[in-house]
Design an enzyme around this catalytic site. Structure first.
Site, PDB file in Angstrom:
ATOM      1  N   LYS A  80       0.992  -1.356   0.221  1.00  0.00           N
ATOM      2  CA  LYS A  80       0.155  -0.148  -0.250  1.00  0.00           C
ATOM      3  C   LYS A  80       1.114   1.192  -0.049  1.00  0.00           C
ATOM      4  O   LYS A  80       1.943   1.396   0.672  1.00  0.00           O
ATOM      5  CB  LYS A  80      -0.679   0.200   1.171  1.00  0.00           C
ATOM      6  CG  LYS A  80      -2.137  -0.737   0.752  1.00  0.00           C
ATOM      7  CD  LYS A  80      -3.311  -1.036   1.847  1.00  0.00           C
ATOM      8  CE  LYS A  80      -3.840  -2.338   1.795  1.00  0.00           C
ATOM      9  NZ  LYS A  80      -5.254  -2.261   2.707  1.00  0.00           N
ATOM     10  N   ARG A  89      -2.897  -9.794   4.665  1.00  0.00           N
ATOM     11  CA  ARG A  89      -3.219 -10.293   4.602  1.00  0.00           C
ATOM     12  C   ARG A  89      -2.481  -9.747   3.200  1.00  0.00           C
ATOM     13  O   ARG A  89      -2.134  -8.492   3.194  1.00  0.00           O
ATOM     14  CB  ARG A  89      -4.457  -9.411   3.820  1.00  0.00           C
ATOM     15  CG  ARG A  89      -5.109  -9.501   2.115  1.00  0.00           C
ATOM     16  CD  ARG A  89      -6.289  -8.266   2.712  1.00  0.00           C
ATOM     17  NE  ARG A  89      -7.125  -8.541   0.999  1.00  0.00           N
ATOM     18  CZ  ARG A  89      -6.886  -7.951   0.238  1.00  0.00           C
ATOM     19  NH1 ARG A  89      -6.050  -6.686  -0.130  1.00  0.00           N
ATOM     20  NH2 ARG A  89      -7.064  -7.513  -0.615  1.00  0.00           N
TER      21      ARG A  89
HETATM   22  C1  7PJ Z   1      -7.895  -4.762   2.448  1.00  0.00           C
HETATM   23  C2  7PJ Z   1      -8.389  -5.555   2.351  1.00  0.00           C
HETATM   24  C3  7PJ Z   1      -7.100  -4.608   3.402  1.00  0.00           C
HETATM   25  C4  7PJ Z   1      -9.083  -6.163   4.045  1.00  0.00           C
HETATM   26  C5  7PJ Z   1      -8.247  -4.382   0.206  1.00  0.00           C
HETATM   27  C6  7PJ Z   1      -5.224  -3.133  -1.176  1.00  0.00           C
HETATM   28  C7  7PJ Z   1      -6.724  -2.519  -1.578  1.00  0.00           C
HETATM   29  N1  7PJ Z   1      -8.937  -6.414   2.779  1.00  0.00           N
HETATM   30  N2  7PJ Z   1      -8.927  -5.304   0.816  1.00  0.00           N
HETATM   31  N3  7PJ Z   1      -8.405  -5.320   4.761  1.00  0.00           N
HETATM   32  N4  7PJ Z   1      -7.464  -4.354   1.151  1.00  0.00           N
HETATM   33  N5  7PJ Z   1      -9.541  -7.374   4.709  1.00  0.00           N
HETATM   34  O1  7PJ Z   1      -5.269  -4.292  -1.005  1.00  0.00           O
HETATM   35  O2  7PJ Z   1      -4.372  -2.240  -1.757  1.00  0.00           O
HETATM   36  O3  7PJ Z   1      -6.800  -3.713   4.538  1.00  0.00           O
HETATM   37  S1  7PJ Z   1      -7.868  -4.242  -1.068  1.00  0.00           S
END
Ligand code: 7PJ
Length: 275
Positions: free
Chosen positions: A219, A249
């Site tokens: 990010k 994640r």
């Molecule tokens: C997240 C997500 C996060 C959870 C995305 C990206 C954006 N789900 N989905 N937490 N971010 N739970 O991965 O850059 O931070 S999409």
């Protein structure tokens, strides 16, 4: 459901590998749009030691536009079907869309991961109906506007108040506490300073007694700190786990798993891989 619950019961941290089936995601947009490329990536992540695969068909990067439920379904369904043909790994569906929650629930998926925390019309009832565990993510605003000067009087308190409100709404809709995970939403309506603060103060989100999930992989806040997105993301994942997070994640599964082996070895003071 029991597959994920028994994973959560293990004392070690868990790694969720990201599979974005979108043309416009922040760091891997368009790479895995074809089901065969997506399944190859899933294979790599499983080989790398992923515990969960998070399949998403709607980009939530800052400024992203909504896609129709039909398009989102067309993206995720073949991939989930393909994963299930080759593996019984836990699958989480990264969606805010009721139709997608209901449409994937009977494909043996394990969790709904909703960056809008079930606030889209119909999402709460749909999630409840699936019987699946849900991850509630804190986001201030919506993806179109969330990075326009986000402001908080008290960041940690506002996130915790949000969690309380959403947990209450879930309970009312029939989603009990043992089906809920929480995520403070790194990058969702936050400045870099906000993002750093919430990682530094992760313990403050443990008061709910629910498993925490954090995604900071590749990010922009990480990119602001270091040019090396991989090393920066792995360092962030390690710090999140040290702060008490249960699930990270990530895009780079094998690298993260290697780093987490060191933290597990230190925690158990043992070279044996313990669960
Ligand atoms: C997240 C997500 C996060 C959870 C995305 C990206 C954006 N789900 N989905 N937490 N971010 N739970 O991965 O850059 O931070 S999409």
């Amino acid at each position: 459901m029991s597959r994920l619950i028994s994973l959560l019961d293990e004392s070690r941290p868990l790694v969720m590998g990201i599979l974005n089936v979108t043309p416009d995601s922040f760091s891997d947009g368009g790479q895995f749009l074809s089901p065969s490329a997506a399944l190859q990536q899933v294979d790599r992540m499983i080989q790398g030691g992923a515990d969960i695969i998070d399949v998403g068909g709607e980009s939530t990067r800052p400024g992203a536009q909504d896609v129709s439920p039909e398009v989102e379904m067309e993206r995720v369904l073949p991939v989930i079907k393909g994963i299930r043909e080759q593996s019984d790994i836990c699958i989480s569906v990264d969606t805010s869309t009721p139709e997608v929650m209901l449409g994937t629930a009977d494909m043996d998926v394990d969790m709904i991961n909703d960056v809008r925390a079930l606030r889209r019309d119909g999402a709460m009832m749909a999630a409840s109906e699936t019987g699946l565990p849900v991850c509630l993510v804190h986001m201030k605003g919506n993806p179109l506007t969330m990075q326009m000067e986000p402001h908080y009087e008290n960041l940690l308190q506002e996130i915790n108040d949000f969690f309380l409100e959403r947990i209450g709404a879930c309970n009312k809709a029939g989603i009990s506490r043992n089906r809920i995970l929480l995520d403070p939403g790194f990058g969702f309506g936050k400045t870099p300073e906000h993002n750093l603060r919430l990682i530094n103060k992760l313990a403050s989100f443990r008061e709910h007694g629910l498993p925490l999930l954090v995604g900071l992989s590749r990010k922009s806040t990480i990119a602001r700190i270091t040019d090396d997105q991989l090393m920066g993301s792995v360092a962030g994942a390690l710090l999140a786990i040290a702060g008490g997070v249960k699930i990270v994640r990530v895009h780079d599964v094998a690298e993260t798993v290697s780093a987490l082996k060191v933290s597990s070895a230190v925690r158990t003071e043992s070279l044996e891989e313990k669960i």
